[in-house]
Design a protein around this motif. Structure first.
Motif, PDB file in Angstrom:
ATOM      1  N   CYS A   1       7.407  43.081  36.172  1.00 57.35           N
ATOM      2  CA  CYS A   1       8.039  42.992  37.487  1.00 57.35           C
ATOM      3  C   CYS A   1       7.924  44.342  38.185  1.00 57.35           C
ATOM      4  CB  CYS A   1       9.502  42.592  37.334  1.00 57.35           C
ATOM      5  SG  CYS A   1      10.341  42.400  38.908  1.00 57.35           S
ATOM      6  N   ILE A   2       7.341  44.338  39.365  1.00 60.79           N
ATOM      7  CA  ILE A   2       7.137  45.568  40.122  1.00 60.79           C
ATOM      8  C   ILE A   2       8.237  45.701  41.181  1.00 60.79           C
ATOM      9  CG2 ILE A   2       5.493  46.896  41.532  1.00 60.79           C
ATOM     10  CD1 ILE A   2       4.168  46.224  38.949  1.00 60.79           C
ATOM     11  N   ALA A   3       9.029  46.751  41.078  1.00 59.80           N
ATOM     12  CA  ALA A   3      10.109  46.979  42.056  1.00 59.80           C
ATOM     13  C   ALA A   3      10.038  48.426  42.501  1.00 59.80           C
ATOM     14  CB  ALA A   3      11.461  46.660  41.428  1.00 59.80           C
ATOM     15  N   VAL A   4       8.984  48.755  43.236  1.00 61.15           N
ATOM     16  CA  VAL A   4       8.756  50.154  43.595  1.00 61.15           C
ATOM     17  C   VAL A   4       9.032  50.430  45.071  1.00 61.15           C
ATOM     18  CG1 VAL A   4       7.185  50.664  41.705  1.00 61.15           C
ATOM     19  CG2 VAL A   4       6.264  49.730  43.822  1.00 61.15           C
ATOM     20  N   GLY A   5       9.919  49.645  45.634  1.00 59.63           N
ATOM     21  CA  GLY A   5      10.345  49.957  46.987  1.00 59.63           C
ATOM     22  C   GLY A   5       9.833  48.994  48.027  1.00 59.63           C
ATOM     23  N   LEU A   6      10.394  49.153  49.214  1.00 62.73           N
ATOM     24  CA  LEU A   6      10.097  48.255  50.324  1.00 62.73           C
ATOM     25  C   LEU A   6       9.581  49.071  51.502  1.00 62.73           C
ATOM     26  CD1 LEU A   6      13.418  46.217  50.139  1.00 62.73           C
ATOM     27  CD2 LEU A   6      11.184  45.444  49.346  1.00 62.73           C
ATOM     28  N   SER A   7       8.861  48.382  52.364  1.00 61.60           N
ATOM     29  CA  SER A   7       8.296  49.030  53.524  1.00 61.60           C
ATOM     30  C   SER A   7       8.561  48.156  54.762  1.00 61.60           C
ATOM     31  CB  SER A   7       6.797  49.194  53.270  1.00 61.60           C
ATOM     32  OG  SER A   7       6.239  49.950  54.271  1.00 61.60           O
ATOM     33  N   PRO A   8       9.069  48.735  55.844  1.00 62.13           N
ATOM     34  CA  PRO A   8       9.415  47.937  57.026  1.00 62.13           C
ATOM     35  C   PRO A   8       8.224  47.140  57.560  1.00 62.13           C
ATOM     36  CG  PRO A   8      10.253  50.169  57.252  1.00 62.13           C
ATOM     37  CD  PRO A   8       9.369  50.169  56.043  1.00 62.13           C
ATOM     38  N   LEU A   9       8.472  45.912  57.978  1.00 59.74           N
ATOM     39  CA  LEU A   9       7.410  45.063  58.553  1.00 59.74           C
ATOM     40  C   LEU A   9       7.327  45.350  60.055  1.00 59.74           C
ATOM     41  CD1 LEU A   9       8.076  41.774  56.545  1.00 59.74           C
ATOM     42  CD2 LEU A   9       6.170  43.379  56.275  1.00 59.74           C
ATOM     43  N   TYR A  10       6.545  46.379  60.383  1.00 60.66           N
ATOM     44  CA  TYR A  10       6.526  46.940  61.737  1.00 60.66           C
ATOM     45  C   TYR A  10       5.438  46.326  62.618  1.00 60.66           C
ATOM     46  CZ  TYR A  10       2.278  49.375  60.361  1.00 60.66           C
ATOM     47  OH  TYR A  10       0.993  49.641  59.955  1.00 60.66           O
ATOM     48  N   GLN A  11       4.688  45.356  62.081  1.00 59.70           N
ATOM     49  CA  GLN A  11       3.480  44.879  62.769  1.00 59.70           C
ATOM     50  C   GLN A  11       3.734  44.390  64.198  1.00 59.70           C
ATOM     51  OE1 GLN A  11       4.195  44.415  59.565  1.00 59.70           O
ATOM     52  NE2 GLN A  11       2.435  45.332  58.531  1.00 59.70           N
ATOM     53  N   LEU A  12       4.803  43.597  64.394  1.00 56.72           N
ATOM     54  CA  LEU A  12       5.057  43.095  65.755  1.00 56.72           C
ATOM     55  C   LEU A  12       5.361  44.243  66.707  1.00 56.72           C
ATOM     56  CD1 LEU A  12       7.288  39.906  65.312  1.00 56.72           C
ATOM     57  CD2 LEU A  12       4.924  40.007  66.136  1.00 56.72           C
ATOM     58  N   LEU A  13       6.139  45.217  66.223  1.00 58.66           N
ATOM     59  CA  LEU A  13       6.488  46.363  67.062  1.00 58.66           C
ATOM     60  C   LEU A  13       5.237  47.134  67.471  1.00 58.66           C
ATOM     61  CD1 LEU A  13       9.562  47.510  65.003  1.00 58.66           C
ATOM     62  CD2 LEU A  13       9.629  46.859  67.415  1.00 58.66           C
ATOM     63  N   ALA A  14       4.308  47.278  66.520  1.00 57.89           N
ATOM     64  CA  ALA A  14       3.083  48.021  66.810  1.00 57.89           C
ATOM     65  C   ALA A  14       2.259  47.299  67.856  1.00 57.89           C
ATOM     66  CB  ALA A  14       2.277  48.218  65.527  1.00 57.89           C
ATOM     67  N   MET A  15       2.132  45.988  67.725  1.00 59.24           N
ATOM     68  CA  MET A  15       1.291  45.281  68.699  1.00 59.24           C
ATOM     69  C   MET A  15       1.962  45.195  70.063  1.00 59.24           C
ATOM     70  SD  MET A  15       1.133  41.288  67.502  1.00 59.24           S
ATOM     71  CE  MET A  15       0.729  41.655  65.826  1.00 59.24           C
ATOM     72  N   GLY A  16       3.288  45.305  70.095  1.00 56.84           N
ATOM     73  CA  GLY A  16       3.997  45.301  71.372  1.00 56.84           C
ATOM     74  C   GLY A  16       3.938  46.662  72.060  1.00 56.84           C
ATOM     75  N   GLY A  17       3.583  47.687  71.296  1.00 59.33           N
ATOM     76  CA  GLY A  17       3.445  49.018  71.885  1.00 59.33           C
ATOM     77  C   GLY A  17       4.662  49.911  71.729  1.00 59.33           C
ATOM     78  N   ALA A  18       5.583  49.546  70.827  1.00 59.92           N
ATOM     79  CA  ALA A  18       6.758  50.407  70.606  1.00 59.92           C
ATOM     80  C   ALA A  18       6.324  51.702  69.927  1.00 59.92           C
ATOM     81  CB  ALA A  18       7.781  49.688  69.730  1.00 59.92           C
ATOM     82  N   GLU A  19       7.017  52.773  70.273  1.00 62.02           N
ATOM     83  CA  GLU A  19       6.702  54.049  69.632  1.00 62.02           C
ATOM     84  C   GLU A  19       7.223  54.021  68.197  1.00 62.02           C
ATOM     85  OE1 GLU A  19       7.596  58.763  70.072  1.00 62.02           O
ATOM     86  OE2 GLU A  19       7.918  57.542  71.871  1.00 62.02           O
ATOM     87  N   LEU A  20       6.326  54.344  67.254  1.00 63.80           N
ATOM     88  CA  LEU A  20       6.676  54.289  65.829  1.00 63.80           C
ATOM     89  C   LEU A  20       6.473  55.648  65.195  1.00 63.80           C
ATOM     90  CD1 LEU A  20       4.646  51.049  65.060  1.00 63.80           C
ATOM     91  CD2 LEU A  20       7.126  51.165  65.090  1.00 63.80           C
ATOM     92  N   LYS A  21       7.116  55.839  64.068  1.00 59.82           N
ATOM     93  CA  LYS A  21       6.972  57.113  63.366  1.00 59.82           C
ATOM     94  C   LYS A  21       6.980  56.841  61.866  1.00 59.82           C
ATOM     95  CE  LYS A  21       8.927  61.733  63.506  1.00 59.82           C
ATOM     96  NZ  LYS A  21       9.991  62.577  64.015  1.00 59.82           N
ATOM     97  N   TYR A  22       6.192  57.610  61.135  1.00 63.59           N
ATOM     98  CA  TYR A  22       6.183  57.465  59.677  1.00 63.59           C
ATOM     99  C   TYR A  22       7.328  58.295  59.100  1.00 63.59           C
ATOM    100  CZ  TYR A  22       4.478  57.466  54.858  1.00 63.59           C
ATOM    101  OH  TYR A  22       4.370  57.319  53.502  1.00 63.59           O
TER     102      TYR A  22
END
Lengths: 93, 363
Positions: free
Chosen positions: B247-268
């Protein structure tokens, strides 16, 4: 380490060896590697492999993960049949 | 194309909470979720939550989902729900398109709340595609939702709260958890969860990772290796463990895809799990009338997702003309609740991460 057996993109079945081959040839951006291997272009659209590829490039270039640019995100987020789009937009024509 | 006042993408804790407060103001809501039922990850969480009473502490995750869903159902005249539907595109002219039962729909919205949550991170190791290797989300879905065991002998990779809690649930279900691996020198999650596992005799191996899965057709063994202080594998420390599941439980990552295609400013922002949107105090992104709530704005706990949902639901409704007389007071209350949830040593990482995405705000 057998790089051939380390799967990076499950959707398109891309392994680490294929990625390292391209890195060695000088293709060091996600956009380039994506176009050459179709990595991240399957049903999940890079949700699983995106970070792995980004980390792998960062390790290769010896830079921070966030310094490796993520690919441009375009609609749609998953596969949609053209038939569905045609039928769903009939009233617009 | 149909016009909707407020569209909410994602019916997990954040989306459900947002739908509820928005509908309370009189606003009409369309709530869309890609799963067959609402509730997000909560529906597979059989453990009781920590925190304060306001965010349903001491209640099991699945019962929190039931409560949030029944709240939403009390406003069924103003909340329309579509399950099994994926928002596949977001466009600059306030349009989303939705795929539902192989049919494609377009909606115009006045305001949008993106509550898509987060996705699981994967690990690169040899034979990581062998059957029997699962993400922690899949293990919880199989075991807690459908009553199917993932295997008999399992190794957990990752000692965050998810890794710790799912290990405990596996033991409760009769699975032998042979070891828990953690690449870092310290356990990631709460000590109270880790202690429970230690009392049950689970080996927690820090500075150790999975190097290779072995098996013909499915996983039979894994090879672990120890890591030095600079995270480099130490040759000669390889060990084999017999398993039929990993079982791999090494963390989660936000599902930012819709925000990116809408043009929202994102940051790593590594502290928040990956790419996150720049937001103001009302959780509005850099795109006017588009708000976020929950893990998509930074990976945290369900409790903060719920409060963020209440807040953004209220704020989005107010933005399109449904402002309540006690609006400022309610917003201040939710902001204070979030502050309390993030106080203390375990909130330090989240606080540092959120500082990086704060937009100039008048909220």
């Amino acid at each position: 380490m057998n790089k051939k057996d380390i799967i990076i993109c499950r959707c398109e079945d891309i392994n680490l060896e294929q990625i390292h081959d391209l890195l060695d040839q000088g293709y060091t951006t996600i956009e380039d590697i994506k176009r050459l291997l179709r990595i991240g272009m399957g049903p999940c659209q890079g949700k699983t492999c995106g970070l792995l590829l980004q980390q792998e490039i960062a390790r290769y270039l010896k830079c921070k993960t966030e310094e490796v640019a993520l690919p441009k995100i375009r609609p749609l987020v998953t596969g949609v049949k053209l038939k569905a789009i045609v039928e769903g937009t009939k009233d617009e024509r | 194309m149909t016009n909707k006042e407020l569209i909410i993408v994602g019916g997990g804790p954040a989306g459900l909470a947002a739908a509820y407060t928005a509908a309370q103001t009189g606003c009409h809501v369309l709530l869309i979720d890609r799963n067959p039922q609402m509730g997000g990850q909560l529906i597979k969480q059989t453990h009781k939550f920590f925190g304060s009473e306001k965010q349903f502490a001491k209640t099991r995750g699945l019962n929190i989902a039931k409560k949030l869903i029944s709240d939403v159902e009390t406003c069924s005249d103003r909340i329309e729900i579509i399950c099994d539907a994926t928002v596949v595109g977001l466009y600059a002219d306030q349009v989303v398109n939705v795929l539902h039962n192989e049919k494609y729909y377009k909606y115009h919205f006045d305001a949008l709340i993106i509550a898509t949550g987060a996705g699981e991170k994967m690990l690169a190791f040899e034979n990581n595609d062998l059957p029997g290797i699962y993400g922690a989300g899949a293990v919880q879905t199989l075991m807690n939702l459908y009553g199917v065991l993932p295997g008999q002998n399992i190794v957990m990779v990752g000692s965050g709260n998810i890794g710790l809690i799912v290990s405990y649930q596996l033991i409760q279900a009769g699975v032998h958890v042979k070891a828990l691996l953690e690449a870092a020198p310290k356990i990631g999650g709460y000590k109270v969860h880790a202690s429970k596992l230690r009392r049950l005799g689970v080996d927690i191996l820090t500075q150790t990772t999975i190097q290779r899965a072995i098996g013909n057709g499915c996983v039979n063994q894994i090879e672990t290796i120890e890591l030095d202080d600079s995270w480099k594998p130490i040759k000669g420390t390889e060990k084999l463990i017999d398993v039929d599941a990993v079982c791999i439980a090494v963390g989660l990552s936000p599902l930012y895809q819709l925000l990116a295609m809408g043009g929202a400013e994102l940051k790593y922002v590594p502290e928040l799990g990956g790419m996150v949107p720049i937001v103001d105090g009302l959780h509005q992104t850099t795109i006017n009338n588009i708000f976020v709530a929950g893990d998509v704005a930074g990976v945290e706990e369900a409790s903060s997702a719920i409060v963020e949902g209440y807040l953004s639901g209220l704020a989005a409704a107010a933005k399109i003309g449904y402002q309540q007389p006690d609006y400022q007071k309610s917003i201040a209350d939710y902001q204070q609740q979030l502050k309390n949830l993030r106080s203390g040593p375990f909130g330090a990482k989240i606080r540092a991460g959120l500082k990086k995405v704060e937009a100039k705000t008048n909220a």
